[in-house]
Design a protein around this motif. Structure first.
Motif, PDB file in Angstrom:
ATOM      1  N   ASN A   1       0.831  -1.198   0.000  1.00  0.00           N
ATOM      2  CA  ASN A   1       0.000   0.000   0.000  1.00  0.00           C
ATOM      3  C   ASN A   1       0.873   1.259   0.000  1.00  0.00           C
ATOM      4  N   GLN A   2       1.969   1.222   0.752  1.00  0.00           N
ATOM      5  CA  GLN A   2       2.882   2.365   0.781  1.00  0.00           C
ATOM      6  C   GLN A   2       3.581   2.544  -0.574  1.00  0.00           C
ATOM      7  N   ILE A   3       3.984   1.438  -1.183  1.00  0.00           N
ATOM      8  CA  ILE A   3       4.633   1.513  -2.496  1.00  0.00           C
ATOM      9  C   ILE A   3       3.696   2.143  -3.516  1.00  0.00           C
ATOM     10  N   GLY A   4       2.399   1.935  -3.330  1.00  0.00           N
ATOM     11  CA  GLY A   4       1.415   2.491  -4.255  1.00  0.00           C
ATOM     12  C   GLY A   4       1.444   4.001  -4.332  1.00  0.00           C
ATOM     13  N   TYR A   5       2.031   4.637  -3.330  1.00  0.00           N
ATOM     14  CA  TYR A   5       2.089   6.095  -3.307  1.00  0.00           C
ATOM     15  C   TYR A   5       3.447   6.636  -3.756  1.00  0.00           C
ATOM     16  N   TYR A   6       4.347   5.750  -4.172  1.00  0.00           N
ATOM     17  CA  TYR A   6       5.629   6.195  -4.705  1.00  0.00           C
ATOM     18  C   TYR A   6       5.471   6.493  -6.202  1.00  0.00           C
ATOM     19  N   LYS A   7       6.169   7.510  -6.648  1.00  0.00           N
ATOM     20  CA  LYS A   7       6.107   7.876  -8.059  1.00  0.00           C
ATOM     21  C   LYS A   7       7.116   7.041  -8.840  1.00  0.00           C
ATOM     22  N   ILE A   8       6.764   5.792  -9.061  1.00  0.00           N
ATOM     23  CA  ILE A   8       7.622   4.871  -9.810  1.00  0.00           C
ATOM     24  C   ILE A   8       6.788   4.228 -10.910  1.00  0.00           C
ATOM     25  N   ASP A   9       7.465   3.701 -11.932  1.00  0.00           N
ATOM     26  CA  ASP A   9       6.718   3.116 -13.054  1.00  0.00           C
ATOM     27  C   ASP A   9       6.207   1.716 -12.693  1.00  0.00           C
ATOM     28  N   LYS A  10       5.400   1.170 -13.571  1.00  0.00           N
ATOM     29  CA  LYS A  10       4.749  -0.119 -13.299  1.00  0.00           C
ATOM     30  C   LYS A  10       5.753  -1.247 -13.139  1.00  0.00           C
ATOM     31  N   ASP A  11       6.802  -1.241 -13.944  1.00  0.00           N
ATOM     32  CA  ASP A  11       7.801  -2.310 -13.863  1.00  0.00           C
ATOM     33  C   ASP A  11       8.523  -2.280 -12.523  1.00  0.00           C
ATOM     34  N   GLU A  12       8.877  -1.078 -12.061  1.00  0.00           N
ATOM     35  CA  GLU A  12       9.548  -0.950 -10.770  1.00  0.00           C
ATOM     36  C   GLU A  12       8.619  -1.358  -9.636  1.00  0.00           C
ATOM     37  N   ARG A  13       7.354  -0.988  -9.746  1.00  0.00           N
ATOM     38  CA  ARG A  13       6.387  -1.372  -8.709  1.00  0.00           C
ATOM     39  C   ARG A  13       6.246  -2.899  -8.645  1.00  0.00           C
ATOM     40  N   LYS A  14       6.278  -3.543  -9.807  1.00  0.00           N
ATOM     41  CA  LYS A  14       6.175  -5.004  -9.845  1.00  0.00           C
ATOM     42  C   LYS A  14       7.353  -5.634  -9.124  1.00  0.00           C
ATOM     43  N   VAL A  15       8.556  -5.105  -9.348  1.00  0.00           N
ATOM     44  CA  VAL A  15       9.756  -5.626  -8.693  1.00  0.00           C
ATOM     45  C   VAL A  15       9.664  -5.398  -7.187  1.00  0.00           C
ATOM     46  N   CYS A  16       9.235  -4.196  -6.793  1.00  0.00           N
ATOM     47  CA  CYS A  16       9.100  -3.883  -5.366  1.00  0.00           C
ATOM     48  C   CYS A  16       8.135  -4.843  -4.682  1.00  0.00           C
ATOM     49  N   GLU A  17       7.014  -5.109  -5.322  1.00  0.00           N
ATOM     50  CA  GLU A  17       6.024  -6.007  -4.728  1.00  0.00           C
ATOM     51  C   GLU A  17       6.558  -7.436  -4.640  1.00  0.00           C
ATOM     52  N   TYR A  18       7.359  -7.829  -5.627  1.00  0.00           N
ATOM     53  CA  TYR A  18       7.957  -9.173  -5.593  1.00  0.00           C
ATOM     54  C   TYR A  18       8.942  -9.272  -4.433  1.00  0.00           C
ATOM     55  N   ILE A  19       9.716  -8.212  -4.229  1.00  0.00           N
ATOM     56  CA  ILE A  19      10.656  -8.186  -3.103  1.00  0.00           C
ATOM     57  C   ILE A  19       9.895  -8.256  -1.786  1.00  0.00           C
ATOM     58  N   ILE A  20       8.801  -7.501  -1.678  1.00  0.00           N
ATOM     59  CA  ILE A  20       7.987  -7.502  -0.453  1.00  0.00           C
ATOM     60  C   ILE A  20       7.453  -8.905  -0.162  1.00  0.00           C
TER      61      ILE A  20
END
Length: 455
Positions: free
Chosen positions: A106-125
């Motif tokens: 949910n916190q990552i959702g508020y970061y100004k990052i692109d979809k690919d980076e968000r996907k990587v972040c969620e995988y790490i989480i």
């Protein structure tokens, strides 16, 4: 002296502290999690009340019980009502099944990052263990699985390490503690080295060994030990997946079509229902009179709870709206633009007592485009400037922190020099006030910062 006996009739106003009023004030001052605990407690004591989660499909008609609730509902034009057809879907912002992983995503959702980076972040989480650690062996697996460059992975890993709870995303205890220091903006090379090399010695209480190794006094060593003890060795552990205890926002500030809206957290996790069994007792003409009186009494208690929760929401929304209007520059541009604001100002605007505002901001949080902030964060005294507007203490602290962060490390700035820099910015401040704010930020004085660099 003549004593006169007689009866006089006078009229006066007194506030009677009834049980209902006490409950109302108590609920107003509760945080979201405290309120949820209170609802559960009330349900255990009052058989009329049933609680259910979002996943429970049973619906109960409240209209016959709480027709008057709508009369007390505050509806601001800035409040965004949840609707499945709305462009901004509340369910997409706050998950109904809440745990550490959803909280981080949910916190990552508020970061100004692109979809690919968000996907990587969620995988790490998703790869974190229950303590918030990231197994080093999983890194190569993630890079290979997602077919990404290691630089992208490291960048996304740094994003995750910036999230709350502070310290998640480390490969081991040492890295976890160092992440916490970095996020707290504590820069102390000696402290970092002790964490990297001497945690076992600290655990064994070999203080003299550490003192000898780094040629420091026992008092200085104990100061370092205390700092380390105040860090969390298992930041993810407090997020029990079955009974989450992390902070939840009471409101979310979202920008839509060049305007800000307030989205209220409707406490989706717990809904209050009336037990249908007792409804039958009330509607049955043949029911025992004492049983009916018992049910009516408990029903009155349930309705009071519901009304007090509704009043809490209304007051919270009013205060949030006042903060939004007074701190528009902050919501548009960020921390540098927060303005001084006092609770009395909000109290005067909303025609409420200052104690009500104090209770209304206690333990309440809002999720903004710049992160999660406690309501109290926005209230601070102003400092005199040479211009027409005052500057908040929060902005001053940020200036001090950023100035020290960018200073020449071989020539650390003294409090007097920082005071001069503030004066050059048109901010009148005494050296002792600079020292006070620096200490509150956990930053060492210039002499010790220089000593640490030399070592």
């Amino acid at each position: 002296m003549e004593i006169d006996y007689g009866l006089d009739l006078t009229q006066s106003q007194n506030l009677v502290m009834t049980t209902k009023l006490m409950q109302s004030l108590k609920i107003l001052s509760m945080s979201t999690l405290e309120l949820e605990s209170e609802i559960k407690r009330q349900a255990e004591e009052n058989p009329i009340i049933e609680i259910e989660t979002k996943n429970d499909e049973r619906q109960v008609d409240w209209e016959k019980y709480i027709k008057d609730i709508q009369k007390h509902t505050y509806k601001d034009k800035n409040e965004f009502a949840y609707n499945i057809d709305n462009e901004v879907n509340f369910e997409n912002m706050i998950k109904s099944t809440q745990n550490l992983y959803d909280y981080l995503k949910n916190q990552i959702g508020y970061y100004k990052i692109d979809k690919d980076e968000r996907k990587v972040c969620e995988y790490i989480i998703d790869s974190l263990d229950e303590n918030g650690y990231l197994n080093a062996q999983n890194e190569e697996i993630i890079i290979e699985k997602l077919k990404i460059d290691s630089s992208i992975y490291n960048k996304c890993k740094e994003y995750v390490q910036l999230l709350e709870p502070n310290g998640v995303g480390g490969n081991n205890l040492e890295e976890c503690l160092l992440i916490q220091l970095r996020n707290l903006d504590v820069k102390d090379k000696l402290l970092e080295q002790i964490i990297k090399e001497d945690l076992n010695s600290i655990g064994s209480r070999k203080i003299k060994l550490i003192c000898k190794k780094y040629n420091i006094s026992e008092n200085q060593c104990m100061d370092y030990v205390q700092i380390i003890k105040n860090l969390d060795p298992k930041p993810g552990k407090i997020y029990n997946l079955n009974d989450v205890s992390y902070i939840k926002p009471d409101v979310i500030i979202k920008k839509v079509n060049d305007d800000f809206i307030i989205i209220a957290n409707e406490f989706n996790d717990i809904n209050i229902q009336i037990n249908s069994f007792y409804e039958k007792i009330l509607n049955n003409k043949n029911s025992d009179k004492e049983a009916k009186e018992f049910v009516k009494d408990r029903l009155d208690g349930a309705l009071s709870l519901i009304k007090n929760i509704q009043n809490r929401k209304c007051t919270t929304i009013k205060i949030a709206n006042s903060i939004l209007n007074k701190q528009k520059d902050f919501f548009e541009k960020g921390l540098d633009y927060i303005k001084p604001m006092k609770m009395q100002e909000v109290a005067d605007e909303l025609e409420l007592h200052q104690s009500t505002i104090s209770r209304g901001v206690n333990g309440k949080y809002m999720l903004t485009p710049f992160g999660m902030f406690e309501f109290k964060y926005f209230f601070s005294n102003g400092l005199e400037t040479k211009g027409t507007e005052d500057v908040s203490a929060i902005s001053i602290k940020k200036f001090i922190r950023d100035t020290i962060k960018n200073e020449d490390k071989s020539k650390p700035l003294s409090d007097e020099k920082i005071k001069v820099l503030l004066n050059d910015q048109g901010i009148n401040m005494a050296r002792r006030t600079v020292a006070k704010y620096r200490e509150e930020l956990g930053i060492l004085p210039s002499s010790k910062r220089k000593t640490l660099i030399s070592k």
